[in-house]
Design an enzyme around this catalytic site. Sequence first.
Site, PDB file in Angstrom:
ATOM      1  N   THR A   1      -0.643  10.047   7.006  1.00 45.75           N
ATOM      2  CA  THR A   1      -0.688   8.648   6.545  1.00 45.75           C
ATOM      3  C   THR A   1      -0.425   7.723   7.726  1.00 45.75           C
ATOM      4  O   THR A   1       0.408   8.039   8.584  1.00 45.75           O
ATOM      5  CB  THR A   1       0.372   8.371   5.446  1.00 45.75           C
ATOM      6  OG1 THR A   1       0.475   6.949   5.253  1.00 45.75           O
ATOM      7  CG2 THR A   1       1.754   8.895   5.797  1.00 45.75           C
TER       8      THR A   1
ATOM      9  N   GLY B   1      -4.847   8.040   0.955  1.00 44.81           N
ATOM     10  CA  GLY B   1      -5.580   7.293   1.984  1.00 44.81           C
ATOM     11  C   GLY B   1      -5.918   8.169   3.175  1.00 44.81           C
ATOM     12  O   GLY B   1      -5.088   8.961   3.613  1.00 44.81           O
TER      13      GLY B   1
ATOM     14  N   ASP C   1       5.774   6.588   6.577  1.00 45.28           N
ATOM     15  CA  ASP C   1       6.863   6.374   5.615  1.00 45.28           C
ATOM     16  C   ASP C   1       7.427   7.671   5.030  1.00 45.28           C
ATOM     17  O   ASP C   1       8.083   7.642   4.004  1.00 45.28           O
ATOM     18  CB  ASP C   1       6.398   5.451   4.481  1.00 45.28           C
ATOM     19  CG  ASP C   1       5.189   6.003   3.738  1.00 45.28           C
ATOM     20  OD1 ASP C   1       4.593   6.994   4.195  1.00 45.28           O
ATOM     21  OD2 ASP C   1       4.841   5.436   2.693  1.00 45.28           O
TER      22      ASP C   1
ATOM     23  N   ARG D   1      -7.746   9.448  -4.794  1.00 45.01           N
ATOM     24  CA  ARG D   1      -6.466   9.334  -5.501  1.00 45.01           C
ATOM     25  C   ARG D   1      -6.791   9.699  -6.947  1.00 45.01           C
ATOM     26  O   ARG D   1      -7.405   8.916  -7.656  1.00 45.01           O
ATOM     27  CB  ARG D   1      -5.922   7.912  -5.411  1.00 45.01           C
ATOM     28  CG  ARG D   1      -5.726   7.395  -3.962  1.00 45.01           C
ATOM     29  CD  ARG D   1      -4.954   6.075  -3.961  1.00 45.01           C
ATOM     30  NE  ARG D   1      -5.156   5.304  -2.740  1.00 45.01           N
ATOM     31  CZ  ARG D   1      -4.437   5.458  -1.625  1.00 45.01           C
ATOM     32  NH1 ARG D   1      -3.509   6.375  -1.549  1.00 45.01           N
ATOM     33  NH2 ARG D   1      -4.666   4.676  -0.578  1.00 45.01           N
TER      34      ARG D   1
ATOM     35  N   ASP E   1       2.823   9.962   0.813  1.00 48.38           N
ATOM     36  CA  ASP E   1       3.875  10.043  -0.194  1.00 48.38           C
ATOM     37  C   ASP E   1       3.367  10.506  -1.573  1.00 48.38           C
ATOM     38  O   ASP E   1       3.903  11.456  -2.159  1.00 48.38           O
ATOM     39  CB  ASP E   1       4.438   8.612  -0.281  1.00 48.38           C
ATOM     40  CG  ASP E   1       5.671   8.540  -1.089  1.00 48.38           C
ATOM     41  OD1 ASP E   1       6.676   9.078  -0.634  1.00 48.38           O
ATOM     42  OD2 ASP E   1       5.608   7.958  -2.179  1.00 48.38           O
TER      43      ASP E   1
ATOM     44  N   ASP F   1       1.094   5.030   7.450  1.00 50.70           N
ATOM     45  CA  ASP F   1       2.288   4.218   7.154  1.00 50.70           C
ATOM     46  C   ASP F   1       3.575   4.702   7.827  1.00 50.70           C
ATOM     47  O   ASP F   1       4.535   3.946   7.917  1.00 50.70           O
ATOM     48  CB  ASP F   1       2.542   4.181   5.636  1.00 50.70           C
ATOM     49  CG  ASP F   1       1.370   3.577   4.869  1.00 50.70           C
ATOM     50  OD1 ASP F   1       0.606   2.805   5.467  1.00 50.70           O
ATOM     51  OD2 ASP F   1       1.226   3.888   3.671  1.00 50.70           O
TER      52      ASP F   1
ATOM     53  N   ARG G   1       2.279  -0.409   3.227  1.00 56.69           N
ATOM     54  CA  ARG G   1       2.791  -0.318   1.849  1.00 56.69           C
ATOM     55  C   ARG G   1       4.176  -0.938   1.783  1.00 56.69           C
ATOM     56  O   ARG G   1       4.298  -2.126   1.978  1.00 56.69           O
ATOM     57  CB  ARG G   1       2.814   1.147   1.409  1.00 56.69           C
ATOM     58  CG  ARG G   1       2.204   1.360   0.055  1.00 56.69           C
ATOM     59  CD  ARG G   1       2.265   2.804  -0.284  1.00 56.69           C
ATOM     60  NE  ARG G   1       0.984   3.441  -0.081  1.00 56.69           N
ATOM     61  CZ  ARG G   1       0.016   3.450  -0.975  1.00 56.69           C
ATOM     62  NH1 ARG G   1       0.172   2.850  -2.115  1.00 56.69           N
ATOM     63  NH2 ARG G   1      -1.120   4.049  -0.727  1.00 56.69           N
TER      64      ARG G   1
END
Length: 326
Positions: free
Chosen positions: A129, A14, A133, A75, A106, A131, A175
Site C-alpha cells: 500500500t 488499492g 499505515d 475490493r 489494511d 499509505d 487515508r
Amino acid sequence: MSNIKCIGILTSGGDAPGMNAAIRAVTRSAIYNGIEVKGIMRGYRGLIYDEIETFKSNSVSNIIQQGGTILRTARSEEFRTPEGRKIAYEALVREGIDALVVIGGDGSLTGARILAQEFNYPIVGLPGTIDNDLFGTDSTIGYDTALNTIMQAVDKIRDTASSHERLFFIEVMGRECGFLALNGAIASGAEAAIIPEMSELKDQLADLISNGFRKSKNSSLVLVTEGNITGGAMAMAERVKKEYPQYDVRVSILGHVQRGGSPTANDRILASRMGAAAIDALLDDQRNVMIGIQNDKIVYVPFSKAIKKNKPVQEDLLRTLKILSI
Ligand code: F6P
C-alpha cells in the site's frame, strides 16, 4: 518442515508500485523451493469466481519495473460476507492450494486474518500500500515510489507558488495516515503538513498561521492528507479565504497519479526481500503473519498487530519539518 506443495498468490485493495516485484519474488522463491504457484486474479474476487491460473517462472518475466499489478486487484464486497469466504475457501481446497500469499493493505490483511481464522488456513501477508499505515514494518511496498511522485509534483507546483506568491494546499493520499503528507513535505521543502494524527490535538491551520507563517517567505506549500479527519485541501482553502483573506490561495489534489508509475529501487528491493521472506515463512511453518522489515531485518508481524491502525507518527519528523520551514 512444512508440507506445502502449492501456494496461491493474490493482490487486493488499492494497487501499489512494487506489487509486481513482490509477485515475481514470491513466484520465483516458491518455484526455487519446489512449490507450485497459482496466480489468483482480481484479489479475493478471483477466488470466488474461480479466476485462477498456474504460474511458471516466466509468467513473472519483465514485470519488476512495472507499476500496478499483473494479477489485477479489486475490493470484493462478497468476500466481506461469511458465505463469500466459504466459497473462496472451497476454491482453495478444490485447486489444491495449501497456503495463500496476500499482497495488500489494511483491508486486504483484515480479510486474510478472518479467512485464516474461520478455516484454520495458512496465510502470509505482504504489506502492499502507498499509505504506509501497517504497523510492524518501517515501510510498505509502494510507499517510497508514491513519496517520490509527490516530491516531484510539489517541486513543479513550487514554480507557480513562488512566481505568483501564492499559498498552495496540496492534497495527498494516505487515508487516515499522515506519512505521505509529512515525509512528502520534508522531501519537497514544503512549509507544513496537515495530518490526521494531529487533527484531534490542535487546529493545525491556526497553529501554522499564528506561528509566524510567512514571516520570511512570500509563497507557501502545505501538504494536506485527504479525508474527513483533516477535511482535505479544499476545506483548508475555504477556511483561509474566510479567515485570512489576505492570502492568494490555490488547491492542488494529486489523486491517483500517486499510485502509478515504475517502482523506485527501494520499493523493488523491499518487495523482492519480502516476497522471498513470505516463502521462507511458510516453509518455516509460520501462519497468519505479515512480513515486515524493521531496522533492515525481516520480521513476522501477527495480522492482529499489523492492522491495528496504531502506527505512530515519529515526533522527530514533525519537529524537523517545523524547524526547516522557518
Ligand atoms: O489505500 C490506498 C489508497 O490510494 C488511499 O490512499 C486512498 O484513500 C484510497 O486508496 C483510494 O482508493 P480508490 O482508488 O479505490 O478510490
